[in-house]
Design a protein around this motif. Structure first.
Motif, mmCIF file in Angstrom:
data_model
loop_
_atom_site.group_PDB
_atom_site.id
_atom_site.type_symbol
_atom_site.label_atom_id
_atom_site.label_comp_id
_atom_site.label_asym_id
_atom_site.label_seq_id
_atom_site.Cartn_x
_atom_site.Cartn_y
_atom_site.Cartn_z
ATOM 1 N N PRO A 430 -0.206 -11.240 36.017
ATOM 2 C CA PRO A 430 -0.971 -12.684 36.233
ATOM 3 C C PRO A 430 -0.273 -13.755 36.593
ATOM 4 C CG PRO A 430 -0.160 -11.405 34.525
ATOM 5 C CD PRO A 430 -0.390 -10.199 35.024
ATOM 6 N N GLU A 431 0.585 -13.396 36.767
ATOM 7 C CA GLU A 431 0.951 -14.932 36.781
ATOM 8 C C GLU A 431 1.188 -15.389 38.430
ATOM 9 O OE1 GLU A 431 2.731 -17.210 35.798
ATOM 10 O OE2 GLU A 431 2.844 -15.729 33.796
ATOM 11 N N GLN A 432 0.335 -14.634 39.406
ATOM 12 C CA GLN A 432 0.069 -14.435 40.714
ATOM 13 C C GLN A 432 -1.276 -15.079 41.137
ATOM 14 O OE1 GLN A 432 -0.419 -10.760 42.802
ATOM 15 N NE2 GLN A 432 2.198 -10.106 42.696
ATOM 16 N N TYR A 433 -2.168 -15.560 40.275
ATOM 17 C CA TYR A 433 -3.404 -15.781 39.434
ATOM 18 C C TYR A 433 -3.686 -17.248 38.939
ATOM 19 C CZ TYR A 433 -3.797 -10.625 41.212
ATOM 20 O OH TYR A 433 -4.353 -10.072 42.375
ATOM 21 N N GLU A 434 -4.313 -17.916 39.390
ATOM 22 C CA GLU A 434 -4.857 -19.649 38.877
ATOM 23 C C GLU A 434 -5.890 -18.960 37.961
ATOM 24 O OE1 GLU A 434 -1.732 -23.050 39.717
ATOM 25 O OE2 GLU A 434 -2.901 -21.759 41.526
ATOM 26 N N GLN A 435 -6.665 -20.092 36.719
ATOM 27 C CA GLN A 435 -7.117 -20.286 36.756
ATOM 28 C C GLN A 435 -7.222 -21.510 36.366
ATOM 29 O OE1 GLN A 435 -8.903 -18.027 33.129
ATOM 30 N NE2 GLN A 435 -6.960 -18.746 31.642
ATOM 31 N N PHE A 436 -8.458 -22.372 36.464
ATOM 32 C CA PHE A 436 -8.905 -23.955 36.505
ATOM 33 C C PHE A 436 -10.337 -23.928 35.503
ATOM 34 C CE2 PHE A 436 -6.524 -22.701 40.180
ATOM 35 C CZ PHE A 436 -5.942 -23.446 40.491
ATOM 36 N N ARG A 437 -10.213 -25.470 34.774
ATOM 37 C CA ARG A 437 -11.214 -25.535 34.218
ATOM 38 C C ARG A 437 -11.847 -27.163 35.239
ATOM 39 N NH1 ARG A 437 -15.250 -25.501 29.561
ATOM 40 N NH2 ARG A 437 -14.736 -23.562 30.798
ATOM 41 N N GLU A 438 -13.268 -27.382 35.799
ATOM 42 C CA GLU A 438 -12.916 -28.709 36.860
ATOM 43 C C GLU A 438 -14.516 -28.254 36.331
ATOM 44 O OE1 GLU A 438 -12.087 -27.292 40.775
ATOM 45 O OE2 GLU A 438 -10.222 -27.691 40.625
ATOM 46 N N TRP A 439 -14.968 -29.874 37.091
ATOM 47 C CA TRP A 439 -16.278 -29.990 36.321
ATOM 48 C C TRP A 439 -17.682 -30.319 37.337
ATOM 49 C CZ3 TRP A 439 -17.836 -30.418 31.065
ATOM 50 C CH2 TRP A 439 -16.652 -30.216 30.817
ATOM 51 N N ALA A 440 -18.218 -30.425 38.127
ATOM 52 C CA ALA A 440 -19.393 -30.707 39.118
ATOM 53 C C ALA A 440 -20.619 -31.715 38.334
ATOM 54 C CB ALA A 440 -20.364 -29.476 39.612
ATOM 55 N N THR A 441 -20.640 -32.365 38.849
ATOM 56 C CA THR A 441 -22.060 -33.520 38.938
ATOM 57 C C THR A 441 -23.446 -33.504 38.786
ATOM 58 O OG1 THR A 441 -20.505 -35.262 38.803
ATOM 59 C CG2 THR A 441 -22.413 -36.208 38.539
ATOM 60 N N ALA A 442 -24.324 -33.298 38.584
ATOM 61 C CA ALA A 442 -25.832 -32.961 38.225
ATOM 62 C C ALA A 442 -26.027 -34.025 39.067
ATOM 63 C CB ALA A 442 -26.102 -32.386 37.170
ATOM 64 N N PRO A 443 -27.647 -34.234 39.417
ATOM 65 C CA PRO A 443 -28.457 -34.809 39.877
ATOM 66 C C PRO A 443 -28.410 -36.268 38.724
ATOM 67 C CG PRO A 443 -28.820 -33.490 40.217
ATOM 68 C CD PRO A 443 -28.302 -32.722 40.033
ATOM 69 N N ASP A 444 -28.344 -35.649 37.652
ATOM 70 C CA ASP A 444 -28.535 -37.003 36.145
ATOM 71 C C ASP A 444 -27.920 -37.704 36.198
ATOM 72 O OD1 ASP A 444 -28.004 -34.980 34.980
ATOM 73 O OD2 ASP A 444 -29.167 -34.230 33.684
ATOM 74 N N GLY A 445 -26.167 -37.065 36.344
ATOM 75 C CA GLY A 445 -25.170 -37.382 35.699
ATOM 76 C C GLY A 445 -24.404 -36.296 34.804
ATOM 77 N N LYS A 447 -22.669 -34.193 33.533
ATOM 78 C CA LYS A 447 -21.362 -33.240 34.074
ATOM 79 C C LYS A 447 -20.715 -32.038 33.229
ATOM 80 C CE LYS A 447 -18.461 -37.000 35.072
ATOM 81 N NZ LYS A 447 -18.131 -36.961 36.405
ATOM 82 N N VAL A 448 -21.272 -31.116 34.228
ATOM 83 C CA VAL A 448 -21.564 -29.594 34.283
ATOM 84 C C VAL A 448 -19.644 -28.743 34.405
ATOM 85 C CG1 VAL A 448 -22.107 -27.251 35.285
ATOM 86 C CG2 VAL A 448 -24.417 -29.305 34.990
ATOM 87 N N PRO A 449 -19.243 -28.002 33.648
ATOM 88 C CA PRO A 449 -18.234 -27.413 33.569
ATOM 89 C C PRO A 449 -18.501 -26.582 34.952
ATOM 90 C CG PRO A 449 -18.888 -26.574 31.735
ATOM 91 C CD PRO A 449 -20.187 -27.752 31.977
ATOM 92 N N LEU A 450 -17.067 -26.192 34.988
ATOM 93 C CA LEU A 450 -16.754 -25.240 35.724
ATOM 94 C C LEU A 450 -15.529 -23.679 35.804
ATOM 95 C CD1 LEU A 450 -17.426 -26.974 39.762
ATOM 96 C CD2 LEU A 450 -19.390 -25.826 37.607
ATOM 97 N N SER A 451 -15.762 -22.792 35.780
ATOM 98 C CA SER A 451 -14.291 -21.467 35.607
ATOM 99 C C SER A 451 -14.173 -21.393 36.915
ATOM 100 C CB SER A 451 -14.644 -21.255 34.239
ATOM 101 O OG SER A 451 -14.445 -21.565 33.073
ATOM 102 N N ILE A 452 -12.712 -21.459 37.260
ATOM 103 C CA ILE A 452 -12.629 -21.439 38.172
ATOM 104 C C ILE A 452 -11.060 -20.462 38.635
ATOM 105 C CG2 ILE A 452 -11.502 -21.410 40.620
ATOM 106 C CD1 ILE A 452 -13.489 -24.441 40.045
ATOM 107 N N VAL A 453 -10.832 -19.353 39.314
ATOM 108 C CA VAL A 453 -9.612 -18.272 39.288
ATOM 109 C C VAL A 453 -9.671 -17.887 41.245
ATOM 110 C CG1 VAL A 453 -10.852 -16.446 38.933
ATOM 111 C CG2 VAL A 453 -9.483 -16.224 38.473
ATOM 112 N N ALA A 454 -8.381 -17.694 41.144
ATOM 113 C CA ALA A 454 -8.084 -17.499 43.341
ATOM 114 C C ALA A 454 -6.413 -17.619 42.575
ATOM 115 C CB ALA A 454 -8.181 -18.485 43.652
ATOM 116 N N ARG A 455 -5.967 -16.217 43.928
ATOM 117 C CA ARG A 455 -4.397 -16.280 44.035
ATOM 118 C C ARG A 455 -4.272 -17.704 43.913
ATOM 119 N NH1 ARG A 455 -2.877 -11.092 44.841
ATOM 120 N NH2 ARG A 455 -0.698 -12.123 45.717
ATOM 121 N N LYS A 456 -2.558 -18.099 43.429
ATOM 122 C CA LYS A 456 -1.965 -18.724 43.916
ATOM 123 C C LYS A 456 -1.909 -18.966 45.393
ATOM 124 C CE LYS A 456 0.872 -18.657 39.137
ATOM 125 N NZ LYS A 456 1.653 -19.263 38.531
ATOM 126 N N ASP A 457 -1.798 -18.439 46.109
ATOM 127 C CA ASP A 457 -1.646 -19.122 47.390
ATOM 128 C C ASP A 457 -3.338 -18.732 47.733
ATOM 129 O OD1 ASP A 457 -2.663 -16.127 47.115
ATOM 130 O OD2 ASP A 457 -1.053 -15.396 48.962
#
Length: 698
Positions: A430-445, A447-457
């Motif tokens: 699991p140390e080879q991967y990272e997860q993130f909480r980021e946010w998108a902004t909808a047209p009405d302002g 904030k929409v949460p995003l859960s993201i996972v990818a390899r660290k590289d």
């Protein structure tokens, strides 16, 4: 006939749908008729065309299937849960499609479950039900209920061999290992036993596949002597039946999308009349559990409700005055209470806060305690806890990088003990991967949460391919989950993102309300904003961005294909609800009437008709630069009927969409293939298509 190098062309049969002054030309309405002599041949031709168009991926599909298989501990056991004198668990064996349900005699005062980390079968086990033997040569099997009687003597189980969710109920004598003569066809999910195991309560459905009746069956008697004990005439309401965790009460709950009502029955006197907890009031939802008396506390009902409490509060009620609710956990606008489990000396509440799940323990006479977990993005939920008198609470914990982990929580101290983590073979780190909480902004302002996972590289220069997943309906939350199959994408440089769009429940009841009825378009614009956000953040680029969703998430896929085709490189739509308006206009179809509180009633309300008409995917297909689309359906699906993706694909082809494929499972329903190896092959099929599509994008 046609060459399979040429896409099938569905015949056009003129038909005009006319409502509220609007006329819609539906040339493919005939596909809804399974008896039309051209329907099954057309679906078969589509399957053959899809197989031909993806034949070059056969080797990749096999590689992906092998990767899933190699990473999976095929012979494995769940963590046993104690109830009474037995430890109950299920296990799998290498090469077999389905699980095997077992139990093992428990030693006196044994609290710690037997160790199952090595996956070996436990000596002395008793097999309750081997699904492989039940399935035999059948290509599909699903269980509707698996319910051991309180005296541990009988097993009620029901089977579906088609995927249409019509189950046949049977009773097995666990002493002899033989099925009794009792057999009830055409039942729905869920059962409840009387205290002495002589009576079994079960559900049947009406013509629109709505669970509407609760029946009482006396063990050893023919099904035609069964008695209806509850019937719900209102077509908006579905009925459920089960036991309270204390097993003292049979609980009958009837619910629409916005209103509910509960009746209970003392399980010791199963032939008495049902007792109403509180009469239904429009817009008030509540559920009930039972807690027996304990030192310093009287017997009581626990009522989770939203009466003047948008995010629900937990109340108590006396047994003899069940409509008299006294707050135990008052309403908190920042915390959504989702469920409650009663124990002899504790209550455990399942909740949501700040977009994450959580658990709160309330011990008699003590201050509430919220359990803490280490990761920034995770999911925690109750697991099997059949023992009412236990002081250990079983829970599941997972994240985008942490495999499913089973913990026991000491309800006195809050201490967590890891019992087992899902094995991932082949050196997963699991140390080879990272997860993130980021946010998108909808047209009405918003904030929409995003859960993201990818390899660290994984680079963030726009070069990585990405799968963006979404659902957004019914207050169902797409909480972070671990997937062995997903590793095949991540290890090939993909980013995986979950867009927690409105219509789900991630941020509380308002998040759901802001994505339903007249606010439904927020679901789609949230997802498009999420796509733009991951591109702008450098996670991917438009040609390498694949959108994916199923069922109501398939409606999302169809809507964004029409609204913003330029924002996506490809779309995977699984059992997609894309002919939504046609279906919601037909009250004879499964789900329609109860769905009106989710989407609106276009049959009787011109404004609801116009609003759904404005976004319904099939209605709004027109000539535009659609991305590549893979649509997956099931012939026996009762939730999203097979003809919805079939009609959608036919119409997309008719307007010139250049790369559209349809694959229909001819022997399965809404959930796809039932066997685990078949499901892995289905996962490999879609994954190979995604890898190929983004590879062509360069």
């Amino acid at each position: 006939m046609r060459s399979m190098s040429t896409a099938p062309v569905a015949k056009k049969v003129p038909f005009v749908r006319s409502f509220h002054g609007d006329e819609f030309q539906d040339d493919y309405a005939w596909l809804a008729d399974k008896e039309d002599p051209d329907t099954l041949p057309y679906l078969t031709a589509e399957n053959e065309y899809t197989e031909q168009q993806t034949a070059h991926l056969e080797s990749l599909r096999e590689t992906l299937f092998d990767e899933i298989k190699r990473r999976t501990q095929e012979t494995d056991l769940s963590v046993p849960s104690r109830k009474g004198d037995w430890w109950y668990y299920s296990r799998t064996e290498e090469g077999k499609q389905y699980g095997i349900h077992c139990r093992l005699a428990a030693e006196n005062d044994q609290i710690t479950p037997p160790d199952t980390k090595d996956g070996a079968a436990l000596p002395g086990e008793v097999i309750l039900l081997d699904e492989n033997a039940v399935a035999g040569d059948q290509p599909f099997l699903a269980l509707g209920t698996f319910d051991v009687s309180p005296d541990d003597r009988l097993l009620a189980y029901s089977t579906d061999f088609a995927g249409d969710e019509r189950f046949t109920l049977r009773i097995k004598d666990l002493t002899t290992g033989e099925d009794l003569a009792d057999e009830v066809p055409n039942t729905s999910y869920g059962t409840a036993w009387s205290a002495d195991g002589t009576e079994l309560f079960y559900l049947t459905v009406d013509d629109a596949w709505r669970p509407n009746q609760v029946w009482r069956h006396t063990v050893g008697t023919p099904a035609d002597q069964d008695t209806v004990v509850f019937e719900e005439p209102d077509e908006r309401f579905w009925v459920g039946v089960g036991l309270s965790r204390s097993e003292a009460y049979i609980v009958v709950q009837t619910s629409s999308k916005t209103t509910s009502e509960v009746h209970v029955l003392d399980a010791r006197t199963p032939r008495d009349d049902l007792q109403l907890i509180a009469p239904r009031r429009d817009g008030v939802e509540y559920s009930v559990d039972h807690q027996a008396d304990a030192p310093g506390r009287d017997e009581r009902f626990l009522v989770l409700h939203n009466d003047d409490a948008e995010n629900f509060e937990l109340a108590t009620a006396p047994i003899d005055a069940p409509a008299d609710w006294t707050p135990l956990i008052p309403h908190d606008p920042a915390v959504r209470l989702s469920d409650v489990d009663a124990f002899a000396g504790h209550v455990v509440v399942h909740l949501r806060k700040d977009g994450l799940t959580g658990l709160r323990v309330l011990a008699d006479g003590e201050q509430p305690r919220d359990l803490a977990f280490p990761e920034a993005v995770y999911t925690v939920e109750p697991a099997g806890n059949p023992d009412y008198a236990t002081t250990q609470f079983r829970l599941h914990y997972t994240s985008l990088v942490t495999p499913d982990s089973v913990f026991d929580c000491d309800l006195e101290t809050g201490e967590l003990t890891l019992r087992k983590q899902q094995p991932v073979l082949g050196g997963y780190d699991p140390e080879q991967y990272e997860q993130f909480r980021e946010w998108a902004t909808a047209p009405d302002g918003t904030k929409v949460p995003l859960s993201i996972v990818a390899r660290k590289d994984t680079p963030r220069d726009g070069s990585a391919p990405c799968v963006l997943y979404g659902y957004g309906a019914y207050e169902i939350s797409m909480d972070p989950w671990f997937s062995v199959a997903r590793l095949s994408l991540l290890d090939r440089g993909f980013v995986f993102v979950v867009a927690h769009v409105r219509g789900g429940g991630e941020l509380g009841r308002h998040w759901y309300d802001d994505g339903k009825l007249g606010h439904k378009i927020n679901t789609f614009t949230d997802f498009i904003a999420a796509a733009q956000a991951v591109v702008e953040a450098g996670w991917t680029s438009v040609p390498r961005l694949v959108a994916r969703g199923g069922s109501a998430g398939g409606l999302l896929m169809g809507a964004i294909a029409n609204m913003a085709p330029e924002a996506f490189g490809a779309i995977v739509a699984e059992v997609p609800f894309v002919d939504a308006l046609t279906s919601i206009l037909d009250p004879s179809l499964p789900l329609t009437v109860t769905e009106w509180e989710e989407w609106g009633d276009p049959l009787h309300d011109p404004e609801a008709y116009a609003y759904i008409r404005s976004y319904a995917p099939y209605d709004n297909v027109e000539e535009r630069p659609y991305p590549a689309i893979l649509a997956l359906g099931g012939l026996n699906d009762t939730r999203v009927l097979y003809h919805e993706p079939a009609k959608w694909v036919a119409k997309l082809r008719a307007v010139g969409a250049p790369n559209v494929l349809l694959k229909t499972e001819m022997g399965a329903g809404h959930s796809g293939p039932s066997g685990r190896y078949d499901a892995w092959r289905e996962a490999a099929f879609a994954t190979a298509w995604i890898i190929d599509i983004v590879g062509k994008a360069g």
